[in-house]
Design an enzyme around this catalytic site. Structure first.
Site, PDB file in Angstrom:
ATOM      1  N   LYS A 184      19.034   0.210  55.256  1.00 43.79           N
ATOM      2  CA  LYS A 184      18.492  -1.128  55.297  1.00 43.79           C
ATOM      3  C   LYS A 184      19.284  -2.328  54.476  1.00 43.79           C
ATOM      4  O   LYS A 184      19.858  -2.204  53.391  1.00 43.79           O
ATOM      5  CB  LYS A 184      17.168  -0.983  54.281  1.00 43.79           C
ATOM      6  CG  LYS A 184      16.433  -2.291  54.414  1.00 43.79           C
ATOM      7  CD  LYS A 184      15.282  -2.342  53.083  1.00 43.79           C
ATOM      8  CE  LYS A 184      16.062  -2.695  51.953  1.00 43.79           C
ATOM      9  NZ  LYS A 184      16.200  -4.130  52.016  1.00 43.79           N
ATOM     10  N   GLY A 236      23.119  -1.412  43.992  1.00 37.50           N
ATOM     11  CA  GLY A 236      22.089  -2.596  43.810  1.00 37.50           C
ATOM     12  C   GLY A 236      22.192  -2.516  42.292  1.00 37.50           C
ATOM     13  O   GLY A 236      22.839  -2.151  41.412  1.00 37.50           O
ATOM     14  N   SER A 237      20.863  -2.945  41.710  1.00 36.20           N
ATOM     15  CA  SER A 237      20.761  -3.386  40.426  1.00 36.20           C
ATOM     16  C   SER A 237      20.616  -1.869  39.749  1.00 36.20           C
ATOM     17  O   SER A 237      19.896  -1.056  40.152  1.00 36.20           O
ATOM     18  CB  SER A 237      19.637  -4.346  40.164  1.00 36.20           C
ATOM     19  OG  SER A 237      18.380  -3.576  40.329  1.00 36.20           O
ATOM     20  N   THR A 238      20.795  -2.122  38.197  1.00 36.60           N
ATOM     21  CA  THR A 238      20.727  -0.735  37.463  1.00 36.60           C
ATOM     22  C   THR A 238      18.912  -0.408  37.490  1.00 36.60           C
ATOM     23  O   THR A 238      18.500   0.654  37.545  1.00 36.60           O
ATOM     24  CB  THR A 238      21.105  -0.793  35.971  1.00 36.60           C
ATOM     25  OG1 THR A 238      22.386  -0.876  36.364  1.00 36.60           O
ATOM     26  CG2 THR A 238      20.686   0.284  35.139  1.00 36.60           C
ATOM     27  N   GLY A 241      18.078   0.985  40.685  1.00 37.73           N
ATOM     28  CA  GLY A 241      18.600   2.699  40.528  1.00 37.73           C
ATOM     29  C   GLY A 241      17.899   3.511  39.891  1.00 37.73           C
ATOM     30  O   GLY A 241      17.650   4.693  40.187  1.00 37.73           O
ATOM     31  N   GLU A 258      25.399   3.139  42.915  1.00 41.54           N
ATOM     32  CA  GLU A 258      26.276   2.211  42.618  1.00 41.54           C
ATOM     33  C   GLU A 258      25.826   1.209  41.855  1.00 41.54           C
ATOM     34  O   GLU A 258      25.131   0.192  42.841  1.00 41.54           O
ATOM     35  CB  GLU A 258      27.219   1.742  43.741  1.00 41.54           C
ATOM     36  CG  GLU A 258      28.170   2.554  44.419  1.00 41.54           C
ATOM     37  CD  GLU A 258      29.299   3.043  43.406  1.00 41.54           C
ATOM     38  OE1 GLU A 258      29.616   2.600  42.483  1.00 41.54           O
ATOM     39  OE2 GLU A 258      29.926   3.980  43.955  1.00 41.54           O
ATOM     40  N   CYS A 292      29.465  -6.548  41.495  1.00 42.41           N
ATOM     41  CA  CYS A 292      29.006  -5.843  40.417  1.00 42.41           C
ATOM     42  C   CYS A 292      30.157  -5.407  39.292  1.00 42.41           C
ATOM     43  O   CYS A 292      29.630  -5.263  38.263  1.00 42.41           O
ATOM     44  CB  CYS A 292      28.514  -4.438  40.806  1.00 42.41           C
ATOM     45  SG  CYS A 292      29.484  -3.689  42.153  1.00 42.41           S
ATOM     46  N   GLU A 389      23.906  -8.429  32.987  1.00 38.85           N
ATOM     47  CA  GLU A 389      24.439  -8.821  34.072  1.00 38.85           C
ATOM     48  C   GLU A 389      24.047 -10.323  34.716  1.00 38.85           C
ATOM     49  O   GLU A 389      22.745 -10.094  34.855  1.00 38.85           O
ATOM     50  CB  GLU A 389      24.582  -7.657  35.273  1.00 38.85           C
ATOM     51  CG  GLU A 389      25.462  -7.901  36.414  1.00 38.85           C
ATOM     52  CD  GLU A 389      25.509  -6.615  37.362  1.00 38.85           C
ATOM     53  OE1 GLU A 389      24.127  -5.999  37.510  1.00 38.85           O
ATOM     54  OE2 GLU A 389      26.505  -6.362  37.965  1.00 38.85           O
TER      55      GLU A 389
END
Lengths: 478, 292
Positions: A184, A236-238, A241, A258, A292, A389
Site C-alpha cells: 500500500k 513511516g512514523s513512530t 509503528g 523503519e 527519516c 521529528e
C-alpha cells in the site's frame, strides 16, 4: 537573494501519461475497488488534481491477500530461484528504460525536485532490484542458515517521502526471498506505485505476486490486521509503528519497522569546512527534509560555531525553492497541506520556546505547499524542535565543547536512526561511530544510500534492517 | 540444599536471595514463597521479587551496560568461559538442585548441568566471532568505505523458561550477554533454586555487577512492569506459556518499540543456533568517503 539569475529549465511532463482514474492492481490486473471511496491525488507544487485513485476497503484487501497467497503457493514459492532472479532483473531493466518518465511522475506527485528524483531516487530504485535479483538464486549463502524459507505473504505499507524508492526497498528483497506482496503506497503519492504495477505486467510477472492497493490509514490497517498475512513491513512514523507493533502482538506475523529519527549531525572544529557545509545542507534540505534520517539537529563545536553559521546561511541563500520540474530547483514542494501545517506548527513552537528563526529571502509560489529552508539557533535540548521529528526543511542548531558532550547530546533522544560526524581526524571518527547509538553513521558525508548497505534504526526508530543481506533476512524464516 | 553425607551433622541450609547489581538482597517487599521439590516436599523459601526489585534491577543493568558493552569481545568471551569454569566446580550443588527442582534422577540432572556448562562454553566462543559472521563490508556503488557491525541493543529483560530451571535459563541469558547486553532475568517460579546458585557463580566469575540480575518470583507479576519499562530495550518471553499473557506483554512492549522474542516450543537440549544471539543485536552501518 540569489547571486545569479537562472533561466527556467523545466523538464517536460509530456513524457508522462497520467490516466484520469486508477483502479487497484490485484492478481495481475487493474480492477475496480468494491467497497471504498475514490480519492484524488494532487501535485503539491500546484494543487492540480493529477488523477483519481481507488480506496481499497476490507473486501479489496481480502482479495489482494488471497491473490498473493495463491501466487505464493502455486507459482512464486515453488519457482526456482534462478527464474525469480530473472523476473527481478527484467523489472530492474524496465525501470531503467522508463526512468525519465518515472522521475517526472514522482516529482509531479510528490513535489520533490526532478534533480533528485532523476539522479537519486530512480537510479537507486533500479539498483535495488538488480541487487536483490542476484540473491534470489543464492539464498543459502545469505547467512540465514543452509535452507532458508520465505515467510509467505508480505503486507507492506510505505510512506510518501520516497514513494518508488520505498517500494523498491520493500518489494525487491521480499520477492527475491520467494514471498509475494501486497503493497500500500501512501495516499498522497500513489502514482508511481501504480506505474510500477504496469511494469510488473510488462515483465510478465505471474499474477498475484505483486499487488498494489491504494488508500489511506484505514486501508493500511486492514492490510496489517489481515489474518492471511505472514509478514508486516512498515516505513513511516513512530506513532503508527507503535500501533502496528501492538496489532501484530500475539499473532505469528513477523514484523520490521523503519520509523522516525532526529539525527545529530556533529561538526568538529577541524572538519573540512566546504564539504561540511554541503553535508549540512544535504543532510537537512535533501528531499525538503522529508527524510527519516535527515540531519535535523546540527551539533557544532563552539570554537567554529560563528564561521559555520555564517557560511551555512550564505549557502542557504543560494538554494532555489520552486517548481519541482525545473532542473535548477534545489528544494521542491512540501508533500501535503497537512504536512505543511505540521512544519508551520512546530516552527512556531520553536519561536515561542525562545529559539531564533532564520530563513533566506526567498519568494515562494502562491499555489501549492511551500516552506522556505529554515534554521533555528539558540536551541536547547529541551526544546521541542530539538526533540520531535519535524519532517521538513527545518534545522535546529546546538553547540558542544568536548567530544563526550557531543555524544551525550547526540544520544539524548528516544530515536536512533542515523548520525553524522565531520572531522579530519580518523581516530575520532571511529571513536564517535562507536559511541553513537544509531543504525547509520555517516562520516564526512550524509544521506548516502545503497542497496548493498544495511539501513535501519536503534531504539524507537524501529527494528530490522533494509538493504544488504540483512535486509533479505527480514523476509526469510530460519 | 541439604546434604546427606554426614547423618550426625545438622545441615546448614542456604538462604536463597535475589541477585541485583552484584549483591544478594532479599526482596524489598519482604516477601518470600515456598519452593517445593517435584514431589511437593519443602525445599526452601525463595525471595519473591516485586515491581520495585524489577526496577532496581533495570537501573543496575543500565548502569552496567556502558562498561560491559565497551569491553573487548576477547574479554567478554573470557568472562563467559570463566562462568563455565566456576560452574564446573559447583557441579554437585547444581546437580542436586536441578534434580530436586525438576524431579530428575541425579544422573539425568548431571547431564543437564553438563549441557548447561557446555552451553556457556559455546556462547563464550561467539564473543569475538559475532562481528565477523554477522557484520559485513558493503560494496556500495561509489567511493565510500562502508561497513556494518553488530552491537548490543542494551538492557534485555528475560522471562526464563518455567520447566528447564538451569539449561533453559542458561540458554536465554548467555546469548544476551555475550554481545554486551545486560540482563534482568525472572526465573522459573516453581524451580528457582538453580538460578540463585547461578547468580552466585556470576558474582564469583568476573561478571561485573549488574550485567546479570536474577529475580526469583512470578513472571506473571513482574513481566508487565518489565514489558512496559521504557529503559528496557528487548524482552524474551520464553517463560510465558499462556497465549493471552504473551500477547499482552508483547503489546506493552510496543510502547517503546522493544525488541520482542516471542515464546515458542523450544527443545533446550538442541543446538541453539544464532537466532537468539542476533535477536539482541543492532546493526550499525558506517560510511566514510574514499579520496585523496
Amino acid at each position: 537573494m540569489s547571486r545569479f539569475e537562472y533561466a527556467p529549465a523545466p523538464e517536460s511532463r509530456a513524457i508522462v501519461d497520467i490516466k484520469s482514474s486508477y483502479g487497484l492492481f490485484i492478481n495481475g490486473a487493474f480492477t475496480e475497488a468494491t467497497d471504498g471511496k475514490p480519492f484524488k491525488t494532487v501535485s503539491p507544487a500546484s494543487e492540480e488534481v493529477l488523477a483519481e485513485v481507488s480506496e481499497a476497503g476490507p473486501a479489496d484487501v481480502d482479495r489482494a491477500v488471497k491473490a498473493a497467497r495463491k501466487a505464493y503457493e502455486k507459482v512464486w514459492g515453488p519457482m526456482a530461484g534462478r527464474d525469480r532472479a530473472k523476473y527481478l532483473y527484467r523489472i530492474a531493466r524496465l525501470i531503467q528504460e522508463r526512468s525519465r518518465e518515472l522521475a517526472v511522475l514522482e516529482s509531479l506527485d510528490n513535489g520533490k525536485p526532478i534533480r533528485e528524483s532523476r539522479d537519486v531516487d530512480l537510479p537507486l530504485v533500479a539498483a535495488h532490484f538488480f541487487y536483490y535479483a542476484g540473491w534470489a538464486d543464492k539464498l543459502e549463502y545469505a547467512g540465514a542458515g543452509p535452507d532458508p524459507q520465505p515467510l509467505g505473504v508480505a503486507a507492506q505499507v510505505i510512506p510518501w517521502n520516497f514513494p518508488l524508492m520505498m517500494l523498491a526497498w520493500k518489494i525487491a528483497p521480499a520477492l527475491a526471498a520467494g514471498n509475494t506482496v501486497v503493497l500500500k503506497p501512501a495516499e498522497t503519492t500513489p502514482l508511481t506505485a501504480l506505474a510500477f504495477a504496469e511494469i510488473c505486467q510488462q515483465a510478465d510477472l505471474p499474477p498475484g505476486v505483486v499487488n498494489i492497493i491504494t488508500g489511506a490509514g484505514r486501508t493500511g490497517q486492514a492490510l496489517v490486521e489481515h489474518e492471511g498475512v505472514d509478514k508486516v513491513a512498515f516505513t513511516g512514523s513512530t506513532a503508527v509503528g507503535r500501533a502496528i507493533a501492538k496489532t501484530v502482538a500475539g499473532t505469528p506475523k513477523k514484523v520490521t519497522l523503519e520509523l522516525g529519527g532526529k539525527a545529530a549531525n556533529i561538526v568538529f572544529e577541524d572538519a573540512p569546512i566546504d564539504q561540511t557545509i554541503e553535508g549540512i545542507v544535504n543532510g537537512i534540505f535533501f528531499n525538503q527534509g522529508h527524510v527519516c534520517c535527515a540531519g535535523s539537529r546540527l551539533l557544532v563545536q563552539e570554537s567554529v560555531y560563528d564561521e559555520v553559521l555564517a557560511r551555512l546561511k550564505r549557502r542557504m541563500s543560494t538554494l532555489r525553492v520552486g517548481d519541482p520540474l525545473d532542473k535548477n530547483t534545489d528544494i521542491g514542494a512540501i508533500n501535503s497541506a497537512e504536512q505543511l501545517a505540521r512544519i508551520r506548527e512546530l516552527s512556531q513552537i520553536g519561536e515561542d520556546e525562545g529559539s531564533e528563526r532564520w530563513s533566506p529571502e526567498c519568494e515562494l509560489p502562491t499555489q501549492g505547499f511551500w516552506f522556505p529552508p529554515t534554521v533555528f539557533t539558540g536551541v536547547s535540548q529541551a526544546h521541542r524542535i530539538a526533540r520531535e521529528e519535524i519532517f521538513g526543511p527545518v534545522l535546529s542548531v546546538l553547540t558542544f565543547r568536548t567530544p563526550q558532550e557531543a555524544v551525550e547530546k547526540a544520544n539524548n533522544t528516544p530515536f536512533g536512526l542515523s548520525a553524522g560526524v565531520w572531522t579530519e581526524k580518523g581516530s575520532r571518527i571511529l571513536w564517535m561511530a562507536n559511541q553513537l547509538r544509531a543504525g547509520v553513521v555517516w562520516a564526512n558525508t550524509f544521506n548516502r544510500f545503497d542497496p548493498t548497505s544495511p539501513f535501519g534504526g536503534y531504539k524507537e526508530s524501529g527494528y530490522g534492517r533494509e538493504g544488504g543481506r540483512h535486509g533479505l533476512e527480514a523476509y526469510l524464516a530460519h | 540444599m541439604p546434604t546427606k553425607s554426614d547423618p550426625a551433622r545438622l545441615d546448614v541450609r542456604k538462604t536463597y536471595k535475589l541477585y541485583v547489581g552484584g549483591a544478594f538482597p532479599r526482596s524489598e517487599s519482604g516477601r518470600s514463597y515456598v519452593v517445593s521439590d517435584a514431589k511437593g516436599k519443602f525445599l526452601a523459601n525463595a525471595s519473591q521479587a516485586s515491581r520495585k526489585d524489577a526496577r532496581d534491577a533495570v537501573v543496575a543493568a543500565r548502569k552496567a551496560f556502558g562498561g560491559w558493552s565497551a569491553r573487548t569481545a576477547y574479554n567478554r568471551g573470557q568472562v563467559l568461559y570463566r562462568i563455565a569454569e566456576v560452574m564446573e566446580g559447583r557441579h554437585e550443588q547444581f546437580s542436586a538442585e536441578v534434580a530436586s527442582s525438576e524431579g530428575l534422577s541425579i544422573s539425568k540432572a548431571r547431564a543437564v548441568v553438563d549441557a548447561s556448562i557446555d552451553r556457556w562454553v559455546w556462547y563464550a566462543g561467539w564473543a569475538d566471532k559475532l562481528a565477523q559472521v554477522v557484520g559485513s563490508s558493503n560494496p556500495v556503488a561509489g567511493p565510500y568505505f562502508d561497513f556494518s557491525l553488530p552491537e548490543a541493543t542494551g538492557v534485555v529483560a528475560v522471562l526464563a523458561p518455567q520447566d528447564s530451571s538451569l539449561l533453559g535459563l542458561t540458554s536465554v541469558i548467555a546469548p544476551a550477554i555475550v554481545s554486551g547486553n545486560t540482563v534482568v532475568a525472572v526465573t522459573s517460579f516453581e524451580r528457582p533454586l538453580p538460578a540463585v546458585t547461578l547468580g552466585e557463580v556470576m558474582a564469583t566469575s568476573d561478571v561485573p555487577g549488574g550485567v546479570v540480575n536474577i529475580l526469583t518470583g512470578s513472571a506473571t507479576e513482574i513481566g508487565p512492569w518489565l514489558a512496559s519499562h521504557s529503559d528496557v530495550n528487548a524482552i524474551d518471553l520464553a517463560g510465558i506459556t499462556d497465549h493471552d499473557e504473551a500477547t499482552e506483554l508483547e503489546a506493552a512492549s510496543a510502547e517503546n518499540l522493544k525488541r520482542v522474542r516471542r515464546p515458542a516450543d523450544e527443545d533446550w537440549t538442541e543446538s541453539p543456533g544464532l537466532s537468539r544471539l542476533t535477536q539482541y543485536l543492532e546493526l550499525k552501518t558506517v560510511w566514510h568517503p574514499i579520496g585523496l
